[in-house]
Design a protein around this motif. Structure first.
Motif, PDB file in Angstrom:
ATOM      1  N   TYR A 193      40.170  20.918  39.030  1.00  0.00           N
ATOM      2  CA  TYR A 193      39.616  20.946  40.373  1.00  0.00           C
ATOM      3  C   TYR A 193      39.175  22.360  40.733  1.00  0.00           C
ATOM      4  O   TYR A 193      39.516  23.334  40.041  1.00  0.00           O
ATOM      5  N   PRO A 225      46.718  20.154  37.293  1.00  0.00           N
ATOM      6  CA  PRO A 225      45.621  20.281  36.324  1.00  0.00           C
ATOM      7  C   PRO A 225      44.624  21.338  36.773  1.00  0.00           C
ATOM      8  O   PRO A 225      44.499  21.635  37.957  1.00  0.00           O
ATOM      9  N   LEU A 267      46.413  13.915  44.948  1.00  0.00           N
ATOM     10  CA  LEU A 267      47.175  14.200  43.741  1.00  0.00           C
ATOM     11  C   LEU A 267      48.634  13.774  43.872  1.00  0.00           C
ATOM     12  O   LEU A 267      49.202  13.216  42.945  1.00  0.00           O
ATOM     13  N   SER A 300      54.213  20.486  40.166  1.00  0.00           N
ATOM     14  CA  SER A 300      54.144  21.041  38.816  1.00  0.00           C
ATOM     15  C   SER A 300      53.039  20.361  38.019  1.00  0.00           C
ATOM     16  O   SER A 300      52.498  19.329  38.419  1.00  0.00           O
ATOM     17  N   SER A 301      52.732  20.967  36.893  1.00  0.00           N
ATOM     18  CA  SER A 301      51.702  20.442  35.990  1.00  0.00           C
ATOM     19  C   SER A 301      50.396  20.180  36.724  1.00  0.00           C
ATOM     20  O   SER A 301      49.733  19.167  36.500  1.00  0.00           O
TER      21      SER A 301
END
Lengths: 160, 186
Positions: A30, A27, A9, A24-25
């Motif tokens: 996962y 998702p 990531l 941050s952000s």
């Protein structure tokens, strides 16, 4: 049918010192996250993760380890972060941190860590007592001391 | 403070080398979980189970999660464990046991589960015993534990099934999660 997984990531190697590192952000797609880190600080520091800007003193942990001559185990239920690895003054340390079920809304968040520091090998489990999905994660230390140049933080997502 | 955003361009580390095979998330209480892994040896070298587990006893402490292979409940297992409970470290060993250890469960109500990452090494090789190793633990209101453990199943048959339950035979509760991953050989 098998589903390919284990996705990188974000990876950052510090080119200048920083007091913390934030992902941050994140998702929610996962199942688990894995953080692989090789941090370095000027002094011995206890490292931790703070989730979703939660700095309340309600994170718990239990750890155990050995230093070649003795074993130790201790715990707390009032940390302001999920304890992970520890750094030793001036030396690069390492750890693999499993953040389990980070997006589940029916579970508190467990953090399993294997690491080494200060002439020790240790293992830690920490818990963030929240059922909120993790969307941000701050890697910090217990004195707001800077992580030094060359410290590396790599975040992976494990497919759900 | 250095702020890092999520990178939109996700790059798989090595596509197809580490696969999610099956994930079981309990929707109600049940006594055990079984994975049928018959035939997976043609694709995978090793297996990994990633677990969040809770069982039904209301004592707010912790229990062990056991594992058996191919329905073998005879004394064909052994294990070693290093456990930290917050005040001391204890070492355990067992030989000729009827199971080895996969992880832990929390017991009681609420949203606290124990976590485990269990590696099952060479389960499909017929020239060696199957080896397990796991890191597991949890913090609960009346007990904490962090455990590093290994085990083996002294049988050279290829693993065809993986059975898990709590050591105290208490039901695993809804929300308990068992995700099976396969690792391919190069």
């Amino acid at each position: 049918m098998a589903t390919p997984t284990y996705t990188a990531l974000a990876t950052i190697t510090l080119s200048s010192s920083a007091s913390s590192v934030t992902f941050s952000s994140i998702p929610s797609t996962y199942r688990d996250l894995i953080l692989v880190l090789t941090p370095k600080t000027t002094n011995d520091r206890e490292l931790g993760l703070q989730f979703n800007s939660d700095t309340s003193a309600h994170y718990s942990f239990v750890q155990a380890g050995g230093d070649g001559s003795a074993t130790f185990s201790n715990s707390s239920s009032t940390r302001t972060y999920a304890r992970i690895v520890q750094t030793e003054a001036g030396d690069q340390r390492s750890g693999i941190v499993q953040i389990m079920d980070y997006s589940a809304t029916d579970k508190h968040k467990n953090v399993l860590t294997r690491g080494n520091a200060d002439g020790e090998v240790k293992m830690v489990v920490s818990r963030w007592p929240s059922t909120s999905a993790v969307t941000t994660m701050v890697v910090m230390n217990n004195a707001a001391e800077s992580f030094l140049v060359g410290s590396t933080f790599s975040l992976y997502g494990i497919e759900a | 403070m250095l702020l890092l955003g999520y990178y939109a361009a996700q790059t798989p580390v090595a596509a197809g080398s580490y696969d999610l095979i099956q994930s079981e998330i309990l929707t109600g209480s049940q006594a055990s979980v079984t994975f049928d892994v018959t035939g997976l040896g043609s694709t995978y070298q090793h297996l990994q189970l990633r677990i969040a587990a809770k069982s039904t006893d209301p004592t707010n402490d912790m229990d062990n999660l056991i594992v058996r292979f191919n329905s073998d409940s005879a004394g064909n297992y052994s294990h070693h464990r290093l456990l930290g409970n917050g005040s001391s470290v204890v070492s355990y060993a067992g030989t000729s046991t009827t199971y080895c250890f996969a992880g832990m469960t929390t017991r009681g109500s609420g949203s606290t589960f124990a976590a485990a990452v269990l590696d099952i090494l060479d389960p499909f090789e017929t020239t060696k015993y199957t080896t397990t190793r796991s890191l597991t633990g949890g913090t609960n209101s009346s007990q904490n534990a962090i455990v590093l453990q290994s085990g083996n199943w002294r049988n050279t048959n290829a693993v065809s099934s993986i059975f898990l339950r709590s050591e105290s035979s208490q039901d695993l509760v809804a929300g308990s999660r068992f995700s099976l991953y396969g690792l391919k050989a190069a």
